[in-house]
Design a protein around this motif. Structure first.
Motif, mmCIF file in Angstrom:
data_model
loop_
_atom_site.group_PDB
_atom_site.id
_atom_site.type_symbol
_atom_site.label_atom_id
_atom_site.label_comp_id
_atom_site.label_asym_id
_atom_site.label_seq_id
_atom_site.Cartn_x
_atom_site.Cartn_y
_atom_site.Cartn_z
ATOM 1 N N LEU A 145 34.064 -19.887 19.797
ATOM 2 C CA LEU A 145 34.010 -20.709 21.106
ATOM 3 C C LEU A 145 33.121 -21.531 20.994
ATOM 4 O O LEU A 145 32.695 -22.314 21.963
ATOM 5 C CB LEU A 145 33.963 -19.664 22.081
ATOM 6 C CG LEU A 145 34.860 -18.645 22.596
ATOM 7 C CD1 LEU A 145 34.498 -17.628 23.366
ATOM 8 C CD2 LEU A 145 36.190 -19.436 23.049
ATOM 9 N N ARG A 159 38.685 -19.499 15.982
ATOM 10 C CA ARG A 159 39.216 -20.056 17.008
ATOM 11 C C ARG A 159 40.845 -20.245 17.055
ATOM 12 O O ARG A 159 41.518 -20.231 17.891
ATOM 13 C CB ARG A 159 38.875 -21.774 16.799
ATOM 14 C CG ARG A 159 39.306 -22.585 17.830
ATOM 15 C CD ARG A 159 38.520 -22.496 19.125
ATOM 16 N NE ARG A 159 38.637 -23.656 20.004
ATOM 17 C CZ ARG A 159 38.139 -23.742 21.061
ATOM 18 N NH1 ARG A 159 37.083 -23.109 21.514
ATOM 19 N NH2 ARG A 159 38.132 -24.728 22.194
ATOM 20 N N ILE A 162 42.184 -17.246 18.639
ATOM 21 C CA ILE A 162 42.097 -17.471 20.254
ATOM 22 C C ILE A 162 43.520 -18.116 20.640
ATOM 23 O O ILE A 162 44.152 -17.763 21.293
ATOM 24 C CB ILE A 162 40.990 -18.216 20.728
ATOM 25 C CG1 ILE A 162 39.780 -17.055 20.657
ATOM 26 C CG2 ILE A 162 41.057 -18.740 22.225
ATOM 27 C CD1 ILE A 162 38.381 -17.978 20.891
ATOM 28 N N GLY A 163 43.538 -19.199 19.845
ATOM 29 C CA GLY A 163 44.988 -20.032 20.147
ATOM 30 C C GLY A 163 46.243 -19.023 19.868
ATOM 31 O O GLY A 163 46.996 -19.268 20.890
ATOM 32 N N ARG A 166 46.229 -16.767 23.112
ATOM 33 C CA ARG A 166 46.867 -17.546 24.342
ATOM 34 C C ARG A 166 48.243 -17.963 24.491
ATOM 35 O O ARG A 166 49.194 -18.013 25.406
ATOM 36 C CB ARG A 166 45.821 -18.751 24.423
ATOM 37 C CG ARG A 166 44.358 -18.148 24.796
ATOM 38 C CD ARG A 166 43.734 -19.752 25.079
ATOM 39 N NE ARG A 166 43.864 -20.022 26.465
ATOM 40 C CZ ARG A 166 43.956 -21.313 26.609
ATOM 41 N NH1 ARG A 166 43.869 -22.237 25.529
ATOM 42 N NH2 ARG A 166 44.305 -22.042 27.748
ATOM 43 N N SER A 240 44.478 -13.340 28.211
ATOM 44 C CA SER A 240 42.939 -13.696 28.590
ATOM 45 C C SER A 240 42.134 -13.556 27.351
ATOM 46 O O SER A 240 42.524 -12.835 26.248
ATOM 47 C CB SER A 240 42.459 -12.684 29.678
ATOM 48 O OG SER A 240 42.785 -11.342 29.331
ATOM 49 N N VAL A 241 41.135 -14.132 27.203
ATOM 50 C CA VAL A 241 39.954 -14.130 26.258
ATOM 51 C C VAL A 241 38.678 -13.598 26.805
ATOM 52 O O VAL A 241 38.180 -14.269 27.666
ATOM 53 C CB VAL A 241 39.707 -15.668 25.683
ATOM 54 C CG1 VAL A 241 38.736 -15.438 24.763
ATOM 55 C CG2 VAL A 241 41.109 -16.251 25.261
ATOM 56 N N VAL A 253 36.566 -15.411 29.677
ATOM 57 C CA VAL A 253 36.303 -16.798 29.375
ATOM 58 C C VAL A 253 37.477 -17.708 29.786
ATOM 59 O O VAL A 253 38.599 -17.515 29.441
ATOM 60 C CB VAL A 253 35.939 -17.077 27.894
ATOM 61 C CG1 VAL A 253 35.720 -18.604 27.757
ATOM 62 C CG2 VAL A 253 34.833 -16.299 27.423
ATOM 63 N N MET A 255 39.845 -20.991 29.926
ATOM 64 C CA MET A 255 39.949 -21.997 28.831
ATOM 65 C C MET A 255 40.873 -23.221 29.508
ATOM 66 O O MET A 255 41.865 -23.175 29.990
ATOM 67 C CB MET A 255 41.065 -21.358 27.914
ATOM 68 C CG MET A 255 40.462 -20.197 27.221
ATOM 69 S SD MET A 255 38.958 -20.343 26.015
ATOM 70 C CE MET A 255 39.681 -21.343 24.801
ATOM 71 N N SER A 257 42.528 -26.850 30.474
ATOM 72 C CA SER A 257 43.457 -27.763 29.768
ATOM 73 C C SER A 257 42.824 -28.658 29.222
ATOM 74 O O SER A 257 41.584 -29.181 29.600
ATOM 75 C CB SER A 257 44.503 -27.865 30.800
ATOM 76 O OG SER A 257 43.940 -28.925 31.590
#
Length: 264
Positions: A145, A159, A162-163, A166, A240-241, A253, A255, A257
């Motif tokens: 992040l 990173r 995380i992608g 989501r 969710s993150v 956190v 995120m 757009s």
């Protein structure tokens, strides 16, 4: 609510550090059984002994596997359902923090996580979950992040995790699988990865950057992150993150757009 109660979990990188603490905290919260997956046989067997002494041997199994090899990783899934009959929670925790071997790092941190997600989401959790919902937790990092200049390739892998979370955490996937995905991003944590990190980057310039950061680090324990995991399992919405840092309660956190990020 305690979603871990009477469930079965599989944890990659479960032989030491945060992964081992995840297993212990889940068992303290009523988990029925856990499979520890680790490439390090010594660590795995030590963890197996440690958990057996505290919780009993019937509740834990160790499988040696390299998460970058999908067949090896799947063997851990197969052995889990053979022994415990169910599988409810998969924690993709195995990780490497070593930009000096960045190809291997990408394979473990990203490819291994993808293997775990596909196996869990498309094959095992929909078939073998105890109740109506399965859960995948992908372990990222706060470096995913931030601009983590000392380990840029490591940060890129986190990173990406995380992608993945989501994208697979969208409602279209949940409707067809009934599997909830969560990303947990630990901050600086006292683990072997942290203690050995100075020697595990791209060279002296990166070591100097890391040395400059060390005096400002607020280090938490692996036990702190394990407690955060329980909270996130119980409260985290699909996709969710969450951040766990400084030994404090985890926080979600947002995120935004790309349109919200657009500079005017």
């Amino acid at each position: 609510m305690n979603v871990a109660a009477e469930k079965v979990a599989l944890i990659s990188g479960g032989g030491a550090g945060i992964g081992l603490q995840y297993a212990k905290e889940l068992l303290r919260n009523g988990l029925r059984a856990v499979t520890l997956v680790d490439i390090n046989k010594v660590n795995g067997e030590n963890a197996l002994k440690e958990i057996s002494e505290e919780f009993g041997g019937d509740q834990v199994m160790f499988v040696k596997a390299d998460v970058t090899d999908k067949e090896q990783y799947e063997e851990a899934f197969k052995q889990t359902v053979d022994k415990f009959k169910n599988l409810d929670i998969v924690i993709n925790n195995a990780g490497v923090m070593n930009d000096a071997i960045w190809e291997r790092q990408i394979s473990v941190n990203l490819v291994g996580t993808i293997h775990g997600c596909i196996l869990a989401l498309e094959n095992y959790l929909p078939k073998y979950k105890t109740e109506s919902e399965g859960i995948i937790v992908n372990v990222s990092s706060v470096s995913g992040l931030e601009k983590f200049q000392a380990f840029p390739i490591y940060a890129a892998t986190k990173r990406a995790v995380i992608g993945l979370t989501r994208a697979w955490g969208k409602e279209q996937h949940y409707w067809r699988t009934k599997v909830r995905l969560l990303a947990l991003c630990p901050g600086v944590t006292d683990t072997p990865l942290l203690r050995e990190c100075l020697e595990r980057n791209l060279g002296p310039a990166y070591q100097d950057i890391m040395k400059g950061n060390i005096p400002h680090l607020n280090v938490q324990s692996a036990e702190d992150v394990a407690l955060s995991l329980i909270y996130v399992l119980n409260n985290g919405k699909n996709g969710s993150v969450w951040v766990s840092e400084h030994g404090e309660s985890p926080y979600e956190v947002g995120m935004p757009s790309r349109h919200q990020l657009r500079r005017t």
